[in-house]
Structure formats: structure tokens, C-alpha cells
Write an enzyme that holds these catalytic residues in place. Structure first.
Site, PDB file in Angstrom:
ATOM      1  N   LYS A 186      34.651 -31.778  81.991  1.00 22.90           N
ATOM      2  CA  LYS A 186      33.654 -31.700  80.927  1.00 22.90           C
ATOM      3  C   LYS A 186      32.580 -32.771  81.099  1.00 22.90           C
ATOM      4  O   LYS A 186      32.843 -33.957  80.976  1.00 22.90           O
ATOM      5  CB  LYS A 186      34.288 -31.895  79.547  1.00 22.90           C
ATOM      6  CG  LYS A 186      33.260 -31.614  78.444  1.00 22.90           C
ATOM      7  CD  LYS A 186      33.687 -32.088  77.077  1.00 22.90           C
ATOM      8  CE  LYS A 186      33.154 -33.453  76.708  1.00 22.90           C
ATOM      9  NZ  LYS A 186      31.688 -33.549  76.610  1.00 22.90           N
ATOM     10  N   GLY A 238      33.740 -43.406  80.434  1.00 22.41           N
ATOM     11  CA  GLY A 238      32.923 -43.416  79.224  1.00 22.41           C
ATOM     12  C   GLY A 238      33.109 -44.724  78.500  1.00 22.41           C
ATOM     13  O   GLY A 238      33.414 -45.747  79.115  1.00 22.41           O
ATOM     14  N   SER A 239      32.976 -44.672  77.184  1.00 21.64           N
ATOM     15  CA  SER A 239      32.997 -45.908  76.401  1.00 21.64           C
ATOM     16  C   SER A 239      34.424 -46.411  76.183  1.00 21.64           C
ATOM     17  O   SER A 239      35.384 -45.638  76.195  1.00 21.64           O
ATOM     18  CB  SER A 239      32.321 -45.661  75.058  1.00 21.64           C
ATOM     19  OG  SER A 239      33.031 -44.680  74.356  1.00 21.64           O
ATOM     20  N   THR A 240      34.534 -47.701  75.952  1.00 18.82           N
ATOM     21  CA  THR A 240      35.836 -48.310  75.687  1.00 18.82           C
ATOM     22  C   THR A 240      36.436 -47.732  74.406  1.00 18.82           C
ATOM     23  O   THR A 240      37.655 -47.489  74.340  1.00 18.82           O
ATOM     24  CB  THR A 240      35.677 -49.844  75.606  1.00 18.82           C
ATOM     25  OG1 THR A 240      35.169 -50.289  76.874  1.00 18.82           O
ATOM     26  CG2 THR A 240      36.991 -50.538  75.336  1.00 18.82           C
ATOM     27  N   GLY A 243      37.910 -44.415  75.211  1.00 16.69           N
ATOM     28  CA  GLY A 243      39.059 -44.682  76.080  1.00 16.69           C
ATOM     29  C   GLY A 243      40.296 -45.050  75.272  1.00 16.69           C
ATOM     30  O   GLY A 243      41.411 -44.583  75.554  1.00 16.69           O
ATOM     31  N   GLU A 260      37.813 -45.438  83.205  1.00 19.98           N
ATOM     32  CA  GLU A 260      36.700 -46.263  83.698  1.00 19.98           C
ATOM     33  C   GLU A 260      35.782 -46.464  82.506  1.00 19.98           C
ATOM     34  O   GLU A 260      35.135 -45.517  82.068  1.00 19.98           O
ATOM     35  CB  GLU A 260      35.930 -45.533  84.802  1.00 19.98           C
ATOM     36  CG  GLU A 260      36.763 -45.085  85.978  1.00 19.98           C
ATOM     37  CD  GLU A 260      36.968 -46.183  87.005  1.00 19.98           C
ATOM     38  OE1 GLU A 260      36.511 -47.320  86.794  1.00 19.98           O
ATOM     39  OE2 GLU A 260      37.608 -45.890  88.027  1.00 19.98           O
ATOM     40  N   GLU A 391      28.011 -54.577  75.103  1.00 15.95           N
ATOM     41  CA  GLU A 391      27.332 -53.751  76.095  1.00 15.95           C
ATOM     42  C   GLU A 391      26.144 -53.040  75.455  1.00 15.95           C
ATOM     43  O   GLU A 391      26.298 -52.336  74.461  1.00 15.95           O
ATOM     44  CB  GLU A 391      28.315 -52.712  76.634  1.00 15.95           C
ATOM     45  CG  GLU A 391      27.764 -51.942  77.802  1.00 15.95           C
ATOM     46  CD  GLU A 391      28.707 -50.852  78.275  1.00 15.95           C
ATOM     47  OE1 GLU A 391      29.233 -50.109  77.429  1.00 15.95           O
ATOM     48  OE2 GLU A 391      28.911 -50.735  79.487  1.00 15.95           O
TER      49      GLU A 391
HETATM   50  P1  NAP Z   1      31.454 -41.728  75.490  1.00 22.33           P
HETATM   51  O1  NAP Z   1      30.871 -41.524  74.172  1.00 22.33           O
HETATM   52  O2  NAP Z   1      32.757 -42.417  75.604  1.00 22.33           O
HETATM   53  O3  NAP Z   1      31.519 -40.308  76.179  1.00 22.33           O
HETATM   54  C1  NAP Z   1      32.094 -40.080  77.429  1.00 22.33           C
HETATM   55  C2  NAP Z   1      32.622 -38.664  77.489  1.00 22.33           C
HETATM   56  O4  NAP Z   1      33.723 -38.517  76.585  1.00 22.33           O
HETATM   57  C3  NAP Z   1      31.610 -37.612  77.068  1.00 22.33           C
HETATM   58  O5  NAP Z   1      31.799 -36.460  77.861  1.00 22.33           O
HETATM   59  C4  NAP Z   1      31.996 -37.374  75.625  1.00 22.33           C
HETATM   60  O6  NAP Z   1      31.551 -36.135  75.152  1.00 22.33           O
HETATM   61  C5  NAP Z   1      33.506 -37.444  75.694  1.00 22.33           C
HETATM   62  N1  NAP Z   1      34.192 -37.730  74.423  1.00 22.33           N
HETATM   63  C6  NAP Z   1      33.673 -38.242  73.272  1.00 22.33           C
HETATM   64  N2  NAP Z   1      34.644 -38.377  72.334  1.00 22.33           N
HETATM   65  C7  NAP Z   1      35.804 -37.953  72.902  1.00 22.33           C
HETATM   66  C8  NAP Z   1      37.172 -37.868  72.458  1.00 22.33           C
HETATM   67  N3  NAP Z   1      37.543 -38.254  71.233  1.00 22.33           N
HETATM   68  N4  NAP Z   1      38.111 -37.401  73.320  1.00 22.33           N
HETATM   69  C9  NAP Z   1      37.763 -37.037  74.570  1.00 22.33           C
HETATM   70  N5  NAP Z   1      36.497 -37.090  75.040  1.00 22.33           N
HETATM   71  C10 NAP Z   1      35.522 -37.551  74.235  1.00 22.33           C
HETATM   72  O7  NAP Z   1      30.498 -42.569  76.428  1.00 22.33           O
HETATM   73  P2  NAP Z   1      28.970 -42.329  76.690  1.00 22.33           P
HETATM   74  O8  NAP Z   1      28.241 -42.945  75.543  1.00 22.33           O
HETATM   75  O9  NAP Z   1      28.710 -40.923  77.051  1.00 22.33           O
HETATM   76  O10 NAP Z   1      28.775 -43.198  78.021  1.00 22.33           O
HETATM   77  C11 NAP Z   1      28.436 -44.535  78.033  1.00 22.33           C
HETATM   78  C12 NAP Z   1      29.672 -45.409  78.245  1.00 22.33           C
HETATM   79  O11 NAP Z   1      30.354 -45.049  79.429  1.00 22.33           O
HETATM   80  C13 NAP Z   1      29.322 -46.859  78.423  1.00 22.33           C
HETATM   81  O12 NAP Z   1      30.173 -47.642  77.618  1.00 22.33           O
HETATM   82  C14 NAP Z   1      29.582 -47.127  79.883  1.00 22.33           C
HETATM   83  O13 NAP Z   1      29.869 -48.433  80.207  1.00 22.33           O
HETATM   84  C15 NAP Z   1      30.681 -46.203  80.196  1.00 22.33           C
HETATM   85  N6  NAP Z   1      30.689 -45.891  81.625  1.00 22.33           N
HETATM   86  C16 NAP Z   1      31.667 -46.428  82.415  1.00 22.33           C
HETATM   87  C17 NAP Z   1      31.708 -46.172  83.777  1.00 22.33           C
HETATM   88  C18 NAP Z   1      32.776 -46.733  84.661  1.00 22.33           C
HETATM   89  O14 NAP Z   1      32.919 -46.294  85.776  1.00 22.33           O
HETATM   90  N7  NAP Z   1      33.539 -47.681  84.226  1.00 22.33           N
HETATM   91  C19 NAP Z   1      30.754 -45.315  84.336  1.00 22.33           C
HETATM   92  C20 NAP Z   1      29.774 -44.793  83.512  1.00 22.33           C
HETATM   93  C21 NAP Z   1      29.764 -45.075  82.154  1.00 22.33           C
HETATM   94  P3  NAP Z   1      30.090 -36.015  74.480  1.00 22.33           P
HETATM   95  O15 NAP Z   1      29.122 -36.795  75.296  1.00 22.33           O
HETATM   96  O16 NAP Z   1      29.793 -34.591  74.524  1.00 22.33           O
HETATM   97  O17 NAP Z   1      30.245 -36.599  73.106  1.00 22.33           O
END
Ligand code: NAP
Ligand code: MG
Length: 480
Positions: A186, A238-240, A243, A260, A391
Site C-alpha cells: 500500500k 513511515g512515522s514513529t 509504527g 523504518e 522531526e
Molecule cells: P505515516 O503517516 O506513518 O504513513 C506511512 C504509511 O502508513 C502510509 O501509507 C499511511 O497511509 C499508512 N498508515 C497510516 N496509519 C496507519 C495505520 N494505523 N496502520 C497502518 N498503516 C497506516 O507517515 P508519513 O507521514 O506518510 O511519512 C513521513 C514519515 O515517514 C516521517 O516520520 C519519516 O521520517 C518516515 N520515513 C521513514 C523512513 C525510513 O526509512 N526510516 C523513510 C521514509 C519516511 P496514508 O498515507 O494513506 O495515511
């Protein structure tokens, strides 16, 4: 510094070859199918704000169809296929990605806002390289893990963010296929298009139906994937915060997981560093991809006796950065991915101001339409500032000074995250000293943001666990 910037004529990348449908369905069992939810959502360009396409939203029933297709494909086809044959499919995907590289790059920049130079020269080639690299491992797992008899897990649910949409899809799918697992992926809701193009590529490569399924949706869709009983492995970037939600959701199950998550990397410049190269590395570390980079060098530490010259040169270099149309080949900093992200960045600019920090922004203009943010410095920051601890995920750099190695190690580590770091010095001994003491998964020395499919990537502490990339990236998809 006025007049420092050269004026360039516009150099827009053509987009007429980028074939987008008006509506995309779910890619399940080798076909594009209508969603049970009957719902579609729009995806926009963050620079022109135009609607690019409508994308099907998967509900829990759709997730079930995708996971069921993946499980059947695993049991009936993929698990039994000789590894040598599996690897040919992965190679084929890599080759077709290369053939369609221009189209993928243009769509990535349209949907996500990143400069075409980056999607063309970094995201797309690196994504294809991941497929090439892992194709090579598929029939050599016994050599990768000698005497351990590695076995695949089953169905991998993979959830990715919006900052490197195609590259993250490749990071996830390539090792899963090489190790003999099947996939439900996804993408993030604001950047679904290149993953859907990848679905078309996978279809053209005649990958057996159900081996890779790509579905879109919001957080609920991701949560349904995580909760599905036939999912054996979860790979999340994605976000902590999310996670942590996922970890709670799978507590007490047998599901394997890699996370990650976020980061707040220290980029450390010593007085013996080659200053001009370091300035280039600082710029690349935080302004690359609008700062939408989990491993961005968002906290700069400069040794006190060179702080003045480093900050002066950094400001001069920042003045030359072009913020604008992602499809223009001269653009250095493209559009912020979404309105929500721009609002979040702007709220941190207010927080930093309220914390009494000196703010520097470049003097050039930004487009009046679309989501843009000028490259920004917070000078004179302290360890306790929120802009230092949290962040921001945008083109915003905090600057702190230090005197001794012990001091900078302490400050660099004193943060909840531990994904990456950078060290700039002429002395190899200093590099080895710091790399052994900094609590970060990746440490770059005299460079920044260098990626290669052969090297592992992942975090410490709240930046997550498990490694992706390299030989290490195979292990989370295997049982021994
Ligand atoms: P996010 O809100 O955590 O979203 C990541 C993914 O998870 C999206 O596909 C999101 O769907 C989905 N998601 C949201 N709520 C969920 C739940 N309860 N259960 C399962 N999946 C769920 O993060 P983001 O705002 O898109 O991305 C930015 C963050 O990602 C930053 O904190 C960044 O540091 C981190 N990041 C880390 C790495 C790494 O390798 N460590 C790489 C890139 C980014 P929707 O978007 O459709 O809501
Ligand atoms: Mg979009």
C-alpha cells in the site's frame, strides 16, 4: 547577496509521454479490479494543484481479496518455483523499469512534487537497481546464510510513505520476491501513481497473478492489512507514531516485522573539514527532496572556531538554490508534498521563532501557486529547542556549535531518534572514533545521502528496527 543567483530560462521536462488514466482500480491477482468499497479518491499535483487521477480506495474486504490472492499465489506457485526462475521475473521488472524510466520520473515529480532531476537521476534508477540487485540473490540464499536453510515466510504486507514512493516500493517488493514471499503493498495516499505504474509493469512482465498486489487507501487500509490473519510479515516505513500503533496491533501474533521510522540526524562539521565540500554536503543533506527525507541531516553541528565561515558560505550557497516547478530541470527544491505537510513545516517555523532562534530564509521568490517552502536555517539553536528535538520533515536546518568531540557525541546522541548521521573531517581516526560512538544506523563520512542497494539501511531507538538493503535486507523475509 542580491543578484548572486543566475537567471535560467525555463527548462521544463515534457510530460506528454506520461500516460495516466483518469481512474485507477486495485491491482489484485494480476488484474485491475473495481473496489468493493465503490470509493475513489483524488490524487493531486502539489505544484499545480491539478487533479491527476482518481484512485480506488481499498476497504477491509478489498484487503482480504488482496491477501487471499497473495496467499494462494504463495502456496500454489511462488513457493514452489525454482529460485532461478523467480529471479528472471525480478530481472525483467528491473529491465522494464529502466525502459520506462522517463515516464516513471515524470509521474513521480508530478504526483509527489520532487524535482525531476532527482526523480530522473536518483529515485527511478535506484529503484531499478534494487530489483537488479535482489534478482541476483534469489538463487543464492544458501550462500547468503550458510548452513541455516533459509525459508520464505508467506505473505508480506508492505506499507510505505510519500517521500520516495517508487523507491520505497522497490525497497520493499524486490527483497520479498527474491526470498520467495508474495506481497500486498500500500502506497501513501498522496503518492499512489508510480506504484500503480509499477503494477502495470508487473502485469507486462507476466509475473504470476497474485504474487504482487498493489492497493491504495488511507490509514484504515494499512490497519486492515496489518490485522489480516494470513499476513506473515509486515514491512512498514513511515512515522514513529504509526509504527507504534502497528507494533501494538500485532503484539501476541507470530507476524514478523520491520519498522523504518523517523529521524533527526546530526551532520557534524569539524574545523579540519574541507569547508566547501562540507557546505555542499549540508545542502544536499537537508534541502535534497525538500527535506522529506527520514535520514535528512536536519541538525547541523559546527565546531565553534569555523562556525562563522561555515554559516556564511552556507547562506551564500542557499541563495543559489532554485525553488520551483518540479518538472523544470533547473529546480533544486520542488514542492512540499501536501498542504498538511506544508502546514506542519510552517508550524515549526513559528515554534522556532517563538523559541527565540535567529531565522534565515533565502531572498529569492517561491511560486505563488502550489505548496512551497523556502530553505530555512535556525541559527543559535540549543539542545532543548523543539525544532532540534522533533522531526520537521521539511527544508529546515537547525545550527548548533560545539567545542570538543565528547560534547558533540553527547549532543548528537541525545535525541529519541537514531537513523543516520554525517561526519566531516580530514582525519580518519576521528571518523572511526565517531562512527563507533554515534548511535545511528547509517553514518556518512565526508559525504551525505549516498544510497546503494548493496548497503543496509535502518535505525536505532525510535527510528525503528530491522534492516533493508544489502544482504541484511534479505533476513527479515526469511525464517531459519
Ligand atoms: P505515516 O503517516 O506513518 O504513513 C506511512 C504509511 O502508513 C502510509 O501509507 C499511511 O497511509 C499508512 N498508515 C497510516 N496509519 C496507519 C495505520 N494505523 N496502520 C497502518 N498503516 C497506516 O507517515 P508519513 O507521514 O506518510 O511519512 C513521513 C514519515 O515517514 C516521517 O516520520 C519519516 O521520517 C518516515 N520515513 C521513514 C523512513 C525510513 O526509512 N526510516 C523513510 C521514509 C519516511 P496514508 O498515507 O494513506 O495515511
Ligand atoms: Mg499527489
Amino acid at each position: 547577496m542580491e543578484g548572486f543567483k543566475w537567471e535560467y530560462a525555463p527548462a521544463p521536462e515534457a510530460k506528454d509521454h506520461a500516460k495516466l488514466k483518469t481512474q485507477y482500480d486495485l491491482f489484485i491477482n494480476g488484474k485491475f479490479v473495481k473496489p468493493n468499497s465503490k470509493k475513489y479518491f483524488d490524487t493531486h499535483s502539489p505544484s499545480t494543484l491539478e487533479k491527476l487521477a482518481e484512485v480506488a480506495e481499498a476497504n477491509a474486504k478489498d484487503v482480504d481479496s488482496a491477501v487471499t490472492a497473495a496467499k494462494l499465489a504463495y502456496d500454489k506457485v511462488w513457493k514452489k518455483m525454482p529460485a532461478k526462475e523467480r529471479s528472471k521475473y525480478i530481472f525483467r521488472i528491473a529491465r522494464v523499469m529502466q525502459e520506462r524510466a522517463r515516464e516513471l520520473a515524470v509521474i513521480e515529480s508530478m504526483d509527489g512534487g520532487k524535482p525531476i532531476r532527482e526523480s530522473r537521476d536518483f529515485d527511478v534508477p535506484t529503484a531499478a537497481n534494487h530489483f537488479f540487485y535482489y534478482a541476483g540473490w534469489a538463487d543464492k540464499l544458501d550462500y547468503a546464510f550458510p548452513n541455516k536453510k533459509p525459508k520464505s515466510l508467506g505473505v508480506a504486507a508492505q506499507i510505505i510513505p510519500w517521500n520516495f514512493p517508487l523507491l520505497m516500493a522497490a525497497w520493499k517488493i524486490a527483497p520479498a520476491l527474491a526470498t520467495g514471499n508474495t506481497v500486498v503493498l500500500k502506497p501513501a495516499e498522496s503518492t499512489p501513481l508510480t506504484a500503480l505504474k509499477l503494477a502495470e509493469i508487473i502485469q507486462d512482465c507476466d509475473l504470476p497473478p497474485g504474487v504482487v498486489n498493489i492497493i491504495n487507501g488511507f490509514g484504515n487500509t494499512g490497519a486492515a492489512m496489518v490485522a489480516h490473519p494470513h499476513v506473515n510479515k509486515i514491512a512498514f516505513t513511515g512515522s514513529t507514531d504509526v509504527g507504534k500503533i502497528i507494533q501494538k496491533a500485532i503484539a501476541g501474533t507470530n507476524k514478523k516485522i520491520t519498522l523504518e521510522l523517523g529521524g533527526k540526524a546530526a551532520n557534524i562539521v569539524f574545523d579540519d573539514a574541507p569547508i566547501d565540500q562540507a557546505v555542499e554536503g549540508i545542502v544536499n543533506g537537508i534541502f535534497f527532496n525538500q527535506g522529506h527525507v527520514c535520514c535528512a541531516g536536519s541538525r547541523l553541528f559546527v565546531q565553534e572556531n569555523v562556525a562563522e565561515v561555515v554559516i556564511r558560505k552556507l547562506k551564500e550557497r542557499m541563495e543559489t538554490l532554485i525553488v520551483g516547478d518540479p518538472l523544470d530541470k533547473n529546480t533544486d527544491i520542488g514542492a512540499i508534498n501536501s498542504k498538511e505537510q506544508l502546514d506542519k513545516i510552517n508550524s515549526y517555523l513559528e515554534i522556532g521563532r517563538a523559541e527565540g532562534l535567529e531565522l534565515f530564509q533565502t531572498s529569492g521568490s517561491i511560486p505563488s501557486k502550489g505548496y512551497y517552502c523556502k530553505p530555512t536555517l535556525f541559527i543559535g539553536a540549543a539542545q532543548s529547542n523543539r525544532v532540534v528535538q522533533e522531526e520537521i520533515f521539511g527544508p529546515v536546518l537547525t545550527i548548533q556549535t560545539f567545542r570538543t568531540i565528547e560534547e558533540v557525541i553527547e549532543k548528537a546522541n541525545n535525541i529519541p531518534y537514531g537513523l543516520s548521521a554525517g561526519v566531516w573531517t580530514d582525519k580518519g581516526s576521528k571518523i572511526f572514533n565517531l562512527t563507533s560512538k554515534l548511535r545511528a544506523g547509517v553514518i556518512w563520512a565526508n559525504t551525505y545521502n549516498k544510497f546503494d542497494p548493496t548497503s543496509p539501511f535502518g535505525g536505532y531507538k525510535e527510528s525503528g528496527f530491522g534492516r533493508e538493503g544489502g544482504l541484511h535486507g534479505l533476513a527479515p523475509y526469511l525464517t531459519f
